[in-house]
Motif scaffolding. Sequence first.
Motif, short mmCIF file in Angstrom:
data_model
loop_
_atom_site.label_atom_id
_atom_site.label_comp_id
_atom_site.label_asym_id
_atom_site.label_seq_id
_atom_site.Cartn_x
_atom_site.Cartn_y
_atom_site.Cartn_z
N THR A 154 2.01 9.03 11.38
CA THR A 154 0.90 8.45 10.64
C THR A 154 1.33 7.36 9.68
N ASN A 155 2.54 7.45 9.13
CA ASN A 155 2.99 6.39 8.24
C ASN A 155 3.67 5.25 8.99
N GLU A 196 1.75 -0.41 6.35
CA GLU A 196 0.76 -0.46 7.42
C GLU A 196 -0.60 -0.91 6.90
N GLY A 197 -0.68 -1.19 5.60
CA GLY A 197 -1.97 -1.57 5.03
C GLY A 197 -2.93 -0.38 5.07
N SER A 198 -4.16 -0.60 4.72
CA SER A 198 -5.17 0.45 4.81
C SER A 198 -6.54 -0.20 4.75
N TRP A 208 9.07 2.96 0.13
CA TRP A 208 8.78 2.91 1.56
C TRP A 208 7.39 3.44 1.83
N ASN A 209 6.72 2.90 2.83
CA ASN A 209 5.40 3.34 3.30
C ASN A 209 4.28 3.10 2.30
N SER A 210 4.43 2.15 1.42
CA SER A 210 3.33 1.81 0.52
C SER A 210 2.18 1.22 1.34
N VAL A 211 0.94 1.37 0.86
CA VAL A 211 -0.19 0.79 1.58
C VAL A 211 -0.41 -0.66 1.17
N THR A 212 0.31 -1.13 0.15
CA THR A 212 0.24 -2.54 -0.24
C THR A 212 1.63 -3.15 -0.13
#
Length: 194
Positions: free
Chosen positions: A36-37, A110-112, A127-131
């Motif tokens: 998912t990430n 990956e944005g959101s 790591w894996n920030s949405v921004t």
Amino acid sequence: SLPDGNASEDPYVETVKRGLNYLFSKLRVVTISQGTNCPSGDPDTNGNGIGLGVDSGQEIYEFGPTMLAIVFARNKSLVAETGDSTYVKGQTYYNITQDMADIAAWGQSEGSSATGIENKGGWRYSWNSVTSDMSTTKWVMIGLMLAEIDWQVTIPDWVKTNLYDYIYYSAIPNGVGTNGFGYDVGETSSTLAR
């Protein structure tokens, strides 16, 4: 000065070795996989299930320069003398750098739907920030670029595509010109990433 240089001719060989040994001792092991990430693709290019990050309070900022220091050793066959006993110590500089590239792929934003797809493709403070922001993205990008060019470290194509899109949206004015890059996407004038 290189870590495999002649210490009787170059007094900095030992200093370079100590510096690299310190960097290897600061690498941390992170379990990575597609999920998912990381829906864009499988980040684990060598199939060992891990990536190597930098154990620090400013990991993303320090990540690229750490990769650069390793690649600047100019010998991907050298073996690390310190670090995690399974994934760092005893591993070649090349293998370590590949695992660093793998964590960068896994940790790419990956944005959101809330932050906007234009944030997809960069990196932020973890790591894996949405921004994403250009102050951190540029450091990861520099490390990956040199590792790929000099040592042919594998960077998945989807990482490059996502990064290209993020760079487009970060350009000021907003994907249209080439006056610079904003700290965040959507900036139109003054706040250039430095």
